[in-house]
Motif scaffolding. Sequence first.
Motif, PDB file in Angstrom:
ATOM      1  N   ALA A  34      22.881 -58.866 -45.998  1.00 30.04           N
ATOM      2  CA  ALA A  34      22.492 -59.991 -45.277  1.00 30.04           C
ATOM      3  C   ALA A  34      23.548 -60.268 -44.545  1.00 30.04           C
ATOM      4  O   ALA A  34      24.866 -59.529 -44.241  1.00 30.04           O
ATOM      5  N   GLY A  35      23.548 -61.042 -43.837  1.00 31.53           N
ATOM      6  CA  GLY A  35      23.825 -61.939 -42.752  1.00 31.53           C
ATOM      7  C   GLY A  35      25.946 -61.924 -43.726  1.00 31.53           C
ATOM      8  O   GLY A  35      26.267 -62.578 -44.747  1.00 31.53           O
ATOM      9  N   GLY A  36      27.011 -61.737 -42.363  1.00 34.89           N
ATOM     10  CA  GLY A  36      28.339 -61.180 -43.431  1.00 34.89           C
ATOM     11  C   GLY A  36      28.528 -60.727 -44.051  1.00 34.89           C
ATOM     12  O   GLY A  36      30.090 -60.354 -44.080  1.00 34.89           O
ATOM     13  N   ALA A  53      15.855 -63.897 -34.640  1.00 32.57           N
ATOM     14  CA  ALA A  53      17.170 -63.923 -33.859  1.00 32.57           C
ATOM     15  C   ALA A  53      18.548 -64.591 -34.206  1.00 32.57           C
ATOM     16  O   ALA A  53      19.734 -65.311 -33.884  1.00 32.57           O
ATOM     17  N   ASP A  54      18.123 -63.501 -35.531  1.00 31.88           N
ATOM     18  CA  ASP A  54      19.520 -64.368 -36.837  1.00 31.88           C
ATOM     19  C   ASP A  54      20.811 -63.828 -36.089  1.00 31.88           C
ATOM     20  O   ASP A  54      20.934 -62.315 -35.350  1.00 31.88           O
ATOM     21  N   VAL A  55      22.173 -64.379 -36.166  1.00 27.66           N
ATOM     22  CA  VAL A  55      23.315 -63.395 -35.698  1.00 27.66           C
ATOM     23  C   VAL A  55      22.811 -61.959 -35.851  1.00 27.66           C
ATOM     24  O   VAL A  55      23.420 -60.931 -35.454  1.00 27.66           O
ATOM     25  N   ASP A  56      22.902 -61.892 -37.673  1.00 23.65           N
ATOM     26  CA  ASP A  56      22.753 -60.821 -38.127  1.00 23.65           C
ATOM     27  C   ASP A  56      21.955 -59.456 -37.438  1.00 23.65           C
ATOM     28  O   ASP A  56      22.555 -58.077 -37.767  1.00 23.65           O
ATOM     29  N   HIS A  57      20.933 -59.500 -36.189  1.00 23.70           N
ATOM     30  CA  HIS A  57      20.054 -59.223 -36.380  1.00 23.70           C
ATOM     31  C   HIS A  57      20.216 -58.665 -34.445  1.00 23.70           C
ATOM     32  O   HIS A  57      19.385 -58.356 -34.060  1.00 23.70           O
ATOM     33  N   ILE A  58      21.165 -59.647 -33.800  1.00 24.49           N
ATOM     34  CA  ILE A  58      21.089 -59.613 -32.552  1.00 24.49           C
ATOM     35  C   ILE A  58      22.504 -59.650 -31.954  1.00 24.49           C
ATOM     36  O   ILE A  58      22.471 -58.915 -30.827  1.00 24.49           O
ATOM     37  N   VAL A  95      16.547 -54.683 -49.423  1.00 30.35           N
ATOM     38  CA  VAL A  95      17.498 -55.061 -47.958  1.00 30.35           C
ATOM     39  C   VAL A  95      17.739 -56.329 -47.569  1.00 30.35           C
ATOM     40  O   VAL A  95      16.971 -57.358 -48.337  1.00 30.35           O
ATOM     41  N   HIS A  96      18.865 -56.611 -46.670  1.00 27.14           N
ATOM     42  CA  HIS A  96      19.254 -57.418 -46.493  1.00 27.14           C
ATOM     43  C   HIS A  96      19.695 -58.490 -48.085  1.00 27.14           C
ATOM     44  O   HIS A  96      18.969 -59.668 -48.144  1.00 27.14           O
ATOM     45  N   ILE A  97      20.865 -58.030 -48.600  1.00 24.30           N
ATOM     46  CA  ILE A  97      21.233 -58.685 -49.840  1.00 24.30           C
ATOM     47  C   ILE A  97      22.282 -59.267 -49.670  1.00 24.30           C
ATOM     48  O   ILE A  97      23.290 -58.898 -49.130  1.00 24.30           O
TER      49      ILE A  97
HETATM   50 MN    MN Z   1      20.038 -62.246 -42.008  1.00 29.81          MN
END
Ligand code: MN
Length: 312
Positions: A10-12, A91-96, A277-279
């Motif tokens: 996931a994000g981070g 539009a999350d930071v981890d996706h764009i 996914v996105h763990i």
């Molecule tokens: Mn995310």
Amino acid sequence: MRLKIVGSAAGGGFPQWNCNYYLSRAARSGVVGVWPRTQSSLAASADGQGWVLFNASPDIRQQIAATPELQSQAGRGLRNTPIRAVVLTNADVDHIAGLLSLREREPFAIYATDRVLATLRANSIFNVLDPAFVPRRQLQEGEDIEITDAEGQGTGVRVEAFSVPGKVALYLEDTARPDENYGSESGDTVAVRISNTQGNPAAFYIPGCARIDPGLRERVSGAACLLFDGTLYDDDEMIAAGVGPKTGRRMGHIAMSGVDGSVSSLADVPVGRRIFVHINNTNPVLDESSPEHEAIRAAGWEIGRDGMEIRL
Ligand code: MN
Ligand code: MLT
């Protein structure tokens, strides 16, 4: 058709840069069975040559370096990429944020909902992707389309996007409207059904999902593969770990466990392979020796890893 999990965190990411939780510490020190993971992204190819990327993570440069299929091909000119298009699920930071690393006048197409395209438009830094090279195309929910490259050549990969329960990106939240899901609207978070022009069985990629409703159960029923939001094991896991005040519910992510969790909500839905996914870096399933990892595997789920390939 080939699917490759390019980034399973996931994000981070995992370990996260500033994280001292036991899992990040274990990943950083190379504990066997606690594998580092990059941020959320998937690649799909119908012909093994051209690839459609689903989400462009901040780790994209490292991800391309680790994925020969996504690298410049010999004998095709000094600058080239097999990445034909990037489809965004929110539009999350981890996706764009990874879009910024794809500058350099290289043609590819961006596909996203009008809500996500509006976010790209509102942030002028994305103009580093000159529309003359990188057209932006709107995904219409419920429309099954073939993804084409910047010049309109077909990729053989078909996509249908549809909204799932979720939340607008963290930095777009309207905190004055907590009762209205912080100003979230349809199109802020979509799932994608991925298939190909050969009529192969379909896969679903759903890295963010707040709830499993009857409509979603019906849609994914019979899929060859489900790649699903595995952010948290327990809804209050980040609070219990002491790393933050938010529940999964508050972040727009359903937990794996619990009566309303993804494992039990999807238990009776027939799916070929089910893969998380996105763990998030607090999720105990990241440790392969944990009871939670064992419980998830016993329930018929796989835990996504970077580089994992699925053939359909
Ligand atoms: Mn995310
Ligand atoms: C999320 O999936 O909730 C976001 O990626 C969180 C974040 O902004 O890091």
